[in-house]
Design a protein around this motif. Structure first.
Motif, mmCIF file in Angstrom:
data_model
loop_
_atom_site.group_PDB
_atom_site.id
_atom_site.type_symbol
_atom_site.label_atom_id
_atom_site.label_comp_id
_atom_site.label_asym_id
_atom_site.label_seq_id
_atom_site.Cartn_x
_atom_site.Cartn_y
_atom_site.Cartn_z
ATOM 1 N N THR A 68 0.982 -1.785 5.118
ATOM 2 C CA THR A 68 0.718 -1.873 3.662
ATOM 3 C C THR A 68 0.494 0.021 3.608
ATOM 4 O OG1 THR A 68 -2.139 -2.149 4.073
ATOM 5 C CG2 THR A 68 -0.764 -3.125 2.978
ATOM 6 N N TRP A 122 0.480 2.447 0.313
ATOM 7 C CA TRP A 122 0.033 3.841 0.716
ATOM 8 C C TRP A 122 0.725 5.181 0.497
ATOM 9 C CZ3 TRP A 122 -2.648 0.920 -2.327
ATOM 10 C CH2 TRP A 122 -2.981 -0.569 -2.286
ATOM 11 N N ALA A 140 -5.888 2.145 6.979
ATOM 12 C CA ALA A 140 -4.958 0.998 6.408
ATOM 13 C C ALA A 140 -4.635 0.367 8.416
ATOM 14 C CB ALA A 140 -4.150 0.529 6.010
ATOM 15 N N MET A 144 -6.270 5.820 1.876
ATOM 16 C CA MET A 144 -5.809 4.453 2.062
ATOM 17 C C MET A 144 -4.940 4.406 3.326
ATOM 18 S SD MET A 144 -6.511 2.429 -1.301
ATOM 19 C CE MET A 144 -5.334 3.323 -2.471
ATOM 20 N N TRP A 192 -0.257 -5.911 8.452
ATOM 21 C CA TRP A 192 -0.457 -5.635 7.520
ATOM 22 C C TRP A 192 -0.728 -4.633 6.976
ATOM 23 C CZ3 TRP A 192 1.364 -7.787 2.459
ATOM 24 C CH2 TRP A 192 1.857 -8.928 2.190
ATOM 25 N N THR A 246 -9.513 -1.632 3.292
ATOM 26 C CA THR A 246 -9.108 -0.652 3.304
ATOM 27 C C THR A 246 -9.487 0.126 1.174
ATOM 28 O OG1 THR A 246 -6.772 -0.921 4.795
ATOM 29 C CG2 THR A 246 -6.843 0.109 3.004
ATOM 30 N N ILE A 247 -9.288 -0.593 0.796
ATOM 31 C CA ILE A 247 -9.679 0.165 -0.255
ATOM 32 C C ILE A 247 -11.381 -0.132 -0.316
ATOM 33 C CG2 ILE A 247 -10.773 -0.174 -3.209
ATOM 34 C CD1 ILE A 247 -7.780 -1.792 -2.791
ATOM 35 N N MET A 263 -4.673 -10.696 5.228
ATOM 36 C CA MET A 263 -4.480 -9.674 4.158
ATOM 37 C C MET A 263 -6.248 -9.837 3.188
ATOM 38 S SD MET A 263 -0.966 -11.907 2.290
ATOM 39 C CE MET A 263 -0.952 -10.466 1.670
ATOM 40 N N PHE A 273 -6.643 -5.475 2.675
ATOM 41 C CA PHE A 273 -7.111 -4.802 1.908
ATOM 42 C C PHE A 273 -7.582 -4.894 0.908
ATOM 43 C CE2 PHE A 273 -2.549 -6.458 0.909
ATOM 44 C CZ PHE A 273 -1.640 -5.717 0.055
#
Length: 295
Positions: A195, A200, A153, A149, A191, A43-44, A36, A40
């Motif tokens: 996500t 997103w 992801a 994003m 994930w 990606t950000i 995770m 997360f």
């Protein structure tokens, strides 16, 4: 507040959890911290390279607006414009300057100020269109960031899976740990996809739709200001503005599509609520429409 965003997120995760339980799995197996973090965080992080610091300053404000889903009903916009029309025809345009102090919406304030200053239709239309398009670009920059994003992801999830599989290959001599490591590898892919499609992309789509609705309201302001500047009477003004809005959106005001109670000598009921934010409206010159309905 529009609850559909919350309902959608809850329903999406509930569907996933029900599937896992029905197959005899454990929900806790989906929440492995290491994959995770890469999904997360990665990606950000990579999405930051595709935007600017100036764009990010609006993310919190636009996301909060999208979360609430508050866009002013078009009927309220028409009522306020009708009220301004009646006041303009009932006295001097200079009296409209006092109305500029009562509204928090910058486009309505600019329209009133332009009318009071005696701008011609071309200058007034250009001013209001520029402000309307600026607002659209401001909101869409945030929507595009969330879309980016959503694109990154799944790939970041695959990166996490490959990294975990490398770790698995390094530990083939410890078969008792391989199962957990392989599970962690596939959780990264899960994930990444989750996500992108649960967060997103839906958020970006919601922002775009709200932007479209807001731009439709802003188009009403532009059309109304140009109609007032040309001296159009209140009845014709109402007809023009109602023609720009689909019936189902007019019904959001709760009273159907009946015309507002304004005439050339009286004021229509005005609203104290200022325009909401954001939608992708048409770029065509206002003041000439009325031929097609807004989104």
């Amino acid at each position: 507040m529009d609850p559909l965003m919350i309902i959608g997120i809850i329903a999406a995760f509930a569907s996933l959890f029900v599937m896992v339980i029905m197959e005899g799995g454990s929900i806790s197996s989906l929440f492995i911290v290491a994959p995770m973090i890469i999904v997360f965080g990665g990606t950000i992080a990579v999405s930051l390279m595709g935007t600017t610091l100036g764009d990010l300053k609006n993310v919190g404000k636009v996301f909060g607006w999208a979360f609430k889903g508050r866009v002013r009903p078009p009927r309220e916009v028409i009522e306020e414009i009708s009220s301004l029309s009646a006041k303009a025809r009932g006295g001097s345009l200079l009296e409209l300057e006092a109305e500029a102090e009562k509204t928090e919406d910058p486009l309505i304030r600019s329209a009133i100020t332009g009318l009071a200053d005696g701008l011609d239709s071309d200058a007034l239309g250009d001013l209001l269109e520029a402000q309307k398009n600026t607002r659209r670009d401001e909101v869409m920059s945030v929507s595009n960031w969330f879309s980016q994003m959503g694109g990154y992801a799944p790939t970041i999830g695959i990166v996490g899976t490959v990294a975990s599989l490398i770790h698995v290959m390094e530990n083939l001599a410890e078969p008792e740990n391989i199962g957990h490591m392989i599970a962690a590898a596939f959780v990264a892919t899960l994930w990444g996809l989750l996500t992108a499609n649960f967060f997103w992309h839906p958020i970006a789509t919601r922002i775009r739709r709200l932007c479209e609705l807001e731009q439709s309201n802003l188009e009403l302001v532009v059309e109304g200001a140009l109609a007032i500047q040309s001296g159009l009477n209140s009845t014709a003004l109402n007809d023009r503005l109602h023609a720009l809005v689909p019936d189902f959106r007019l019904a959001q005001g709760g009273r159907g599509k009946g015309k507002d109670t304004a005439d050339d000598d009286g004021a229509a009921g005005s609203s104290s609520t200022h325009l909401g934010t954001g939608s992708t409206g048409g770029k065509g010159k206002s003041g000439k429409s009325g031929k097609s309905k807004a989104a």
